[in-house]
Design a protein around this motif. Structure first.
Motif, mmCIF file in Angstrom:
data_model
loop_
_atom_site.group_PDB
_atom_site.id
_atom_site.type_symbol
_atom_site.label_atom_id
_atom_site.label_comp_id
_atom_site.label_asym_id
_atom_site.label_seq_id
_atom_site.Cartn_x
_atom_site.Cartn_y
_atom_site.Cartn_z
ATOM 1 N N LEU A 71 0.813 -1.215 0.000
ATOM 2 C CA LEU A 71 0.000 0.000 0.000
ATOM 3 C C LEU A 71 0.846 1.264 0.000
ATOM 4 C CD1 LEU A 71 -2.670 -1.001 2.697
ATOM 5 C CD2 LEU A 71 -2.596 -1.584 0.266
ATOM 6 N N PHE A 331 -8.238 0.963 -7.907
ATOM 7 C CA PHE A 331 -7.731 1.388 -6.598
ATOM 8 C C PHE A 331 -7.589 2.901 -6.543
ATOM 9 C CE2 PHE A 331 -3.799 1.003 -9.004
ATOM 10 C CZ PHE A 331 -3.012 2.053 -8.533
ATOM 11 N N ASP A 364 -6.567 3.463 -0.976
ATOM 12 C CA ASP A 364 -5.863 2.181 -0.963
ATOM 13 C C ASP A 364 -4.342 2.308 -0.977
ATOM 14 O OD1 ASP A 364 -8.381 0.708 -1.325
ATOM 15 O OD2 ASP A 364 -8.335 1.544 -3.352
ATOM 16 N N ALA A 393 -7.816 -3.273 0.672
ATOM 17 C CA ALA A 393 -7.008 -2.331 -0.114
ATOM 18 C C ALA A 393 -5.923 -3.047 -0.901
ATOM 19 C CB ALA A 393 -6.392 -1.287 0.817
#
Length: 797
Positions: A71, A331, A364, A393
């Motif tokens: 992430l 995302f 995300d 995420a």
């Protein structure tokens, strides 16, 4: 005999596993990657498995730290260095971040500009870039526990922001083409040039509806209109992503900046937006809705806040609207350090708190990587954050890595990068885009096109021969000779003429001028081409914020008055440019004014006195040739303004599709713009006849005849506007709903047809529900928002 049969069976029928080079194993003659080095084919390593099976198997094997690392989106140009001998190597920071932080995404790895301090010498050629990103992927696969490939996101607003790539006009110029097919072709080239160097994500298009023209980033978007912005942006998405994002020639499109970023208070970049829910949903967010429905796979949040809620921590925007209502399946990434910004916005007390807030709100990926790191791990371990939130995420990111085929082959072909980037064919497309983007604003007594038989031409002005003033913000360093300026374009066009150049003045500096010399040069010429405007050219003396935005200052040697961070109080031409223009006009010679600029700049005096004016915005690397093509008649201009051109900064906002309550004039003068939205002249003339409207079930078919009655072939941009004559809520006075750019030879006529659907007719009612209400609609077709040639009405029952 029995032993021999068993041996033959084993040889020919049982899978044979053998180790080959580069971690490739052979099983039944088919290659697979033993990424986690356990000597077997796990589901996530198996291309034959579905994406979801592979994803769930990988998640099962990942530690919490490894998930959070995916992430984190760090600054990639810090991960390589180039010595004085030209040798490129990965830095210790790169190895440390992959080993200890499990980083999954890099941003702007190949970016070169004054902020990154990467120059033509210290940055990477296309070949070096491909080799270096391959080395990064090889390390990620061979030297990390699970061998997860990297995502590399690159800036792609008007070309891949890397050395050696094709530089197109900035988006405000491309919007002036009103040509979605050409915009899609531009994006295909940008995607190819980024992907061949190892990029996977292209930051763009910018879909901020720009109604505050003092704002520094007007040049990056498609103008003031939601439908035009959404149409051009959707085309850019289609071009970047193609039909298969895993083709090896396409990248993921990241829409910017969600949302209401183009209407900041006071024109301040990242300032708050004073908008209501209805305006937010029907106008400012509509281009994003169109682009999401076109298939966009990534989206970036904006720095600003709307009604007290930061866009980077707004679950209504990113969860309810984006995902639940629009069906977004990609995302969401923060803008650079915008999660950290939740602290300065005083909605979070720490990076840990900011990270939790952003993640729960639907973000995300953390661009900058300060908040989605050890803080998230700590919060999860201590029970303040559910691991399911992290899994959700990380799944959105890993799913796209699988779909792009990176787990199976993360490498690019170095020779293709060397051969297919910045090609003459790509530059020719850039030239065509620049030609189509030129807007002819005035042409008194048909001064243009100029004759190629002219003997002496004076080319004057700060933007006549300045490479970087022609390119806009977010542009990499350019090799000598790679950019054709207006001066060079005219010289190439007129090899037998005497073309003399004097700078005259700078864009901003008021001390170093040569106005007298320019005046004498003009007097000795047959025609004067003066090139004025603005600049978004960063230099290595520019100061920058941590986010990369330039810091506006009074440093006289800098031309920069536009580009991220350079917001304006007014819109006047800076420095001594007006004085230069008036002096040249006083010579009595024919003067043609070419504006190169990132935003509309005040032209009141010029519009009254100068006989021919055109704007080329920032026309890119082939801009000089394109402008010369228009000036000397090799191309008939057909660009149309994607925003209303104001008379004065005090008019702002001055967009055409204001609400039906209307506007009235000021004490000092008219409220009308100097040039309206959709406006642009041609070297030929078009007439409109025979409008026809047919309501056919759920759609409305509108058609009109357009004829070229002039002596030249040319393009006409046919624009369709709609007015809802009575609705349950206040609607715009008129709203663009369709357009076509058509080419007609002299004397040619064509029936142009549009189809309107419920999406074009709908309103957001008082209960915030979309619906088509019965009643009368007026349809208007013309050459601009103030040049309506045909109109009629139809009724929806």
């Amino acid at each position: 005999m029995r032993k021999q049969k068993i041996w033959l069976f084993l040889v020919f029928f049982l899978p044979v596993i053998s180790v080959c080079g580069d971690g490739v194993y052979k099983k039944s003659g088919k290659g697979f990657r033993d990424l986690n080095k356990n000597g077997k084919l796990d589901p996530y390593e198996n291309p034959a498995e579905s994406v979801e099976v592979r994803l769930q198997d990988l998640l099962r094997q990942m530690t919490l730290e490894e998930k959070v690392g995916q992430l984190v989106h760090t600054l990639g140009w810090n991960y390589y260095e180039k010595d004085e001998n030209g040798q490129v190597r990965l830095t210790d920071l790169f190895r440390s971040d992959l080993k200890n932080r499990y980083i999954g995404c890099f941003w702007a790895t190949l970016r070169a500009d004054p902020w990154t301090r990467k120059t033509l010498r210290t940055g990477l050629s296309p070949r070096e870039a491909a080799e270096m990103t391959n080395a990064m992927q090889r390390y990620a696969r061979d030297s990390t526990r699970l061998g997860i490939p990297l995502f590399l996101a690159e800036e792609c607003p008007h070309g891949h922001m890397a050395i050696g790539t094709t530089v197109f006009p900035t988006a405000i110029g491309r919007a002036s083409t009103w040509n979605t097919e050409l915009e899609e072709r531009v994006a295909e080239i940008v995607a190819l040039e980024a992907r061949l160097q190892g990029g996977h994500i292209g930051y763009g298009p910018v879909l901020d509806v720009a109604r505050e023209l003092r704002w520094s980033r007007v040049e990056e978007g498609y103008g003031e209109d939601p439908f035009l912005s959404g149409s051009m942006g959707s085309a850019y998405v289609r071009g970047l992503q193609g039909g298969n994002v895993g083709s090896g020639e396409n990248v993921i499109a990241t829409l910017k900046h969600f949302t209401a970023y183009g209407v900041p208070e006071g024109g301040h970049n990242a300032g708050m937006a004073h908008v209501g829910v209805r305006e937010l949903l029907t106008e400012l967010s509509y281009p994003f809705e169109m682009a999401v429905k076109a298939g966009a796979l990534s989206l970036m949040t904006a720095y600003n806040e709307v009604d007290g809620i930061p866009c980077t921590a707004n679950p209504f925007l990113t969860n309810q609207l984006l995902r639940d209502q629009w069906g977004f399946a990609g995302f969401v990434v923060s803008d650079l350090y915008s999660i950290d910004g939740l602290i300065s916005q005083r909605v979070a007390a720490s990076r840990e708190e900011a990270g939790i807030l952003a993640l729960r709100s639907g973000v995300d990926s953390d661009l900058g990587g300060n908040c989605f790191s050890t803080d998230l791990v700590k919060a999860c371990r201590e029970g303040r954050l559910a691991e399911a939130d992290i899994d959700r995420a990380v799944s959105r990111i890993l799913r796209l890595k699988f779909k792009m085929g990176l787990f199976d082959n993360p490498y690019v072909k170095v020779k293709k990068a060397e051969k297919l980037i910045g090609t003459p064919g790509h530059r020719e497309v850039a030239r065509e885009v620049a030609r189509q983007s030129v807007v002819l604003l005035k042409n008194e007594n048909q001064l243009l096109p100029l004759s190629k038989e002219v003997k002496r031409v004076a080319v004057i002005g700060p933007n006549a021969d300045n490479v970087y003033n022609q390119l806009g913000d977010y542009t990499a360093p350019q090799a000598p000779g790679s950019v054709i300026t207006v001066l060079e374009g005219i010289r190439q066009k007129l090899p037998g003429a005497e073309v003399c150049y004097v700078k005259g003045c700078a864009v901003r500096d008021t001390l170093d001028t040569s106005i007298g010399e320019a005046c004498e040069t003009a007097k000795n010429s047959d025609v004067v081409v003066v090139v004025l405007g603005g600049s978004s050219a960063r230099d290595f003396e520019t100061d920058f914020l941590e986010t990369g935005a330039a810091v506006a200052n009074e440093r006289k040697e800098s031309d920069m008055e536009s580009g991220e961070g350079f917001d304006r109080i007014g819109l006047s031409l800076m420095g001594k440019q007006v004085e230069l223009l008036k002096t040249l006009y006083a010579t009595g010679k024919p003067v043609v004014l070419v504006m190169i600029q990132g935003r509309p700049l005040e032209l009141n005096w010029a519009a009254e006195h100068i006989p021919a004016i055109l704007t080329a915005w920032y026309p890119g690397g082939e801009g000089g040739r394109a402008i010369a093509d228009v000036l000397f008649g090799d191309y008939n201009p057909a660009g149309r303004l994607p925003l209303s051109y104001p008379r004065h900064v005090g008019q702002l906002p001055v967009y055409y599709n204001h609400k039906s309550a209307g506007r009235h004039d000021y004490v000092e003068g008219t409220a009308a713009p100097l040039y309206p939205f959709g406006y642009g002249l041609s070297y030929t003339t078009f007439v409109y006849e025979g409008i026809d409207v047919r309501v056919e079930g759920d759609s409305v078919r509108v058609s009109v005849d357009v004829k070229n009655v002039g002596g030249r072939a040319g393009d006409e941009v046919v624009q369709l506007y709609l007015r809802d004559e009575q609705a349950s809520v206040v609607t715009p006075f008129m709203q663009l709903k369709a357009f076509q750019r058509v080419h007609l030879t002299s004397g040619e006529s064509r029936r142009v047809e549009f189809v309107l659907t419920g999406e074009h007719l709908r309103v957001l009612d008082a209960s915030l529900n979309w619906r088509v209400e019965p009643g009368w609609f007026t349809v208007m077709i013309g050459a601009s928002s103030q040049d309506i040639r045909q109109r009629t009405r139809f009724r929806i029952d």
